[in-house]
Write a protein that holds these residues in place. Structure first.
Motif, PDB file in Angstrom:
ATOM      1  N   LYS A 131      28.478  68.034  33.299  1.00  0.00           N
ATOM      2  CA  LYS A 131      28.423  69.492  33.193  1.00  0.00           C
ATOM      3  C   LYS A 131      27.551  70.114  34.282  1.00  0.00           C
ATOM      4  N   TRP A 132      27.069  69.290  35.220  1.00  0.00           N
ATOM      5  CA  TRP A 132      26.193  69.783  36.273  1.00  0.00           C
ATOM      6  C   TRP A 132      26.949  69.921  37.593  1.00  0.00           C
ATOM      7  N   PRO A 133      26.501  70.807  38.482  1.00  0.00           N
ATOM      8  CA  PRO A 133      27.114  70.881  39.818  1.00  0.00           C
ATOM      9  C   PRO A 133      27.022  69.524  40.521  1.00  0.00           C
ATOM     10  N   GLY A 134      28.141  69.011  41.001  1.00  0.00           N
ATOM     11  CA  GLY A 134      28.161  67.721  41.675  1.00  0.00           C
ATOM     12  C   GLY A 134      28.361  66.537  40.764  1.00  0.00           C
ATOM     13  N   GLY A 135      28.017  66.680  39.483  1.00  0.00           N
ATOM     14  CA  GLY A 135      28.270  65.631  38.498  1.00  0.00           C
ATOM     15  C   GLY A 135      27.519  64.336  38.738  1.00  0.00           C
TER      16      GLY A 135
END
Length: 555
Positions: free
Chosen positions: A134-138
């Motif tokens: 769920k984070w930018p960049g994963g």
């Protein structure tokens, strides 16, 4: 008005047809008669009054009436949860964090609100729930990321991923570890380009971290929190899906002291490749209130999809250098399962990837082909049964192996599952309707895997019948993610009542509202089998009743 906890007999009535019995005919009723913790009769009010007067002509009957619009269902059961871990996670929950910066902020606020931990540098800071998908960049977090928060520099920090199959530790923890092995069977030490550990440990590699065991007071606090939250959401039975020998001893003590407010079914686990059956006591309806049972064990075949640890037959679509992890060598797993079978333990095996499910079904099939083997007597379970080849979807049903699934996993994973699996393989994932129809007894026990997911069983009910997020969305639109695999509301209710009772050998006493069954039931403020789906998650529990006594709310 709350029912008198000492009253031995009473009846409770609802609006017409609002008692859901959960039998083969999907019957409903209006009224239940209870005496000494057991259901005596079910019918309409006139039938119940006549039954009582015929058998007790000189005694009046206490009668309760639920509010308009409310319903009564059997006590809700969770086929797969982690009771003591729920309390641990609730101390520092990290779900919902949208980045590593959010995680750091949440930990900072936690420390500022707990000065005893803030100022004691010997104390570990333990949290759970981060999800890099769920984070930018994963990308996974790192120990260096944790050091960006000044309050964490030099501190012992352990943050477990939302699925419980990976963790990130601080540089202070890394510095305490002995020389790390180059490889770990069934696990992964994530390293940077220079070959140094980043702080992330996956599956069996997590065992390298000597984290502190909870104190006795912490264990009791975790237990009490879990029981409070379980009753609040209508749970009257939980299958604990990984109970250590010390956990079992704790639950046994609670049972001896009459401090189990619900029915608890433990799956024993000892992390060893050597046979450990003698360390697991056999307890059936044990304790002051006969609410504790231990007759099963939990084994692990692989890891989890979100941390690329689920064992796949072909490489991951988004990480083609790996096929995941088999946490236990197949020959070791086979040897353990065979010995547990011989010693009359139900065997429940964690299997998420299609390779893991194939290995587990191979083992079960080999044992079930033995002379005299009876699947209905043994009742082996695949816990999660998440990604399965089409041929094994048929085989699990043909063998009669129980698939124990968690509907909220489908809706939590649906935004990245196809990225992990690809468009073809994902069609055999989270295939709940297919698994149900393949089952010879049409049984599909449902759980949550809390604290990986929320403890409220209505989250699972909603996910099962909509295949949508709580916000009503899915990658396939408002009709739900792979909507052919949705369950009907009747199927979902059965999955969290009578099907779960069968999976724990309790189908003759739990999971239905019928004469002779335990008076475990829940009063809900609205009819979850009929209201618009968007209202399901607004439903409130008005009362949770265990063995005829109100354990939460009031009648």
């Amino acid at each position: 008005m709350a029912a008198n906890s000492h009253s031995k007999a009473y009846a409770i009535s609802t609006p017409p047809g609002s008692v859901y019995i959960v039998d083969e005919g999907d019957s409903t009723a209006d009224c239940i008669l209870i005496e000494n913790g057991t259901i005596l009769s079910v019918g309409n009010v006139e039938q119940i009054r006549k039954f009582w007067s015929d058998h007790n002509p000189s005694m009046s009957l206490k009668m309760f009436q639920t509010p308009p619009g409310s319903i009564i269902v059997p006590g809700l059961a969770d086929a797969h949860g982690h009771i003591l871990a729920w309390g641990t996670k609730e101390r520092l929950p990290l779900e919902g964090c949208a980045s590593i910066d959010d995680v750091l902020l949440k930990i900072k606020l936690y420390l500022l609100g707990h000065p005893d931990i803030l100022h004691d540098h010997a104390r570990w800071i333990i949290g759970m729930g981060w999800d890099q998908t769920k984070w930018p960049g994963g990308k996974f977090p790192t120990a260096d990321d944790l050091d960006r928060e000044p309050l964490l520099c030099g501190r012992l920090v352990l943050l477990t991923r939302v699925d419980g199959h990976a963790c990130c530790v601080s540089n202070a923890v890394l510095s305490k570890l002995p020389k790390l092995p180059d490889t770990v069977y069934g696990g992964l030490i994530v390293r940077n380009k220079a070959g140094n550990p980043t702080g992330v440990f996956v599956d069996n590699a997590m065992d390298l971290i000597d984290r502190p065991a909870p104190t006795e007071s912490e264990t009791l606090e975790n237990f009490n929190l879990a029981m409070h939250d379980a009753l609040r959401v209508g749970l009257t039975s939980i299958h604990d899906a990984d109970s250590s020998a010390s956990d079992i001893a704790f639950f046994k003590r609670m049972a001896d002291e009459g401090r189990l407010p619900i029915k608890i079914y433990l799956m024993g686990n000892v992390p060893s490749d050597d046979y450990w059956g003698p360390q697991i006591p056999r307890l059936i309806n044990y304790g002051l209130h006969k609410r504790l049972t231990v007759r099963s064990v939990k084994l692990y075949a692989d890891g989890a999809l979100g941390s690329w640890g689920a064992a796949l037959i072909a490489p991951y679509s988004d990480k083609p250098d790996t096929r995941g992890l088999l946490r236990t060598p197949p020959e070791t797993l086979h040897r353990l399962v065979e010995q547990f079978y011989e010693d009359d333990f139900q065997v429940n095996i964690h299997a998420i990837g299609d390779r893991a499910n194939e290995v587990v079904l191979d083992i079960f099939e080999d044992i079930l082909n033995k002379p005299g083997a009876d699947v209905n007597k043994w009742r082996p379970r695949v816990e999660h049964a998440q990604v399965i080849q089409r041929s094994d979807l048929e085989r699990i049903g043909r063998l009669g192996v129980i698939a124990s699934v968690q509907p909220t996993h489908a809706t939590s994973d649906m935004n990245y599952a196809e990225t992990r699996l690809g468009p073809h393989r994902v069609k055999g994932a989270y295939a709940y309707q297919t698994l149900l129809q393949a089952s010879p007894g049409k049984r599909l026990p449902l759980g949550s895997d809390f604290p990986i997911e929320g403890i409220n069983p209505l989250l699972g009910f909603y996910a099962a019948v909509t295949r949508r997020s709580p916000q009503g969305t899915s990658p396939h639109g408002p009709g739900g993610w792979f909507p052919a695999e949705t369950l009907t509301r009747t199927q979902a209710l059965k999955g969290m009542t009578s099907d779960t009772a069968y999976a724990a050998f309790s189908e003759d006493s739990l999971g239905r509202l019928a004469p002779g069954f335990a008076a475990d039931f829940v009063v809900l403020d609205r009819d979850i089998l009929r209201i618009p789906s968007k209202e399901i998650l607004d439903t409130r529990v008005l009362a949770t009743v265990v063995d005829g006594q109100v354990a939460y709310g009031s009648l």
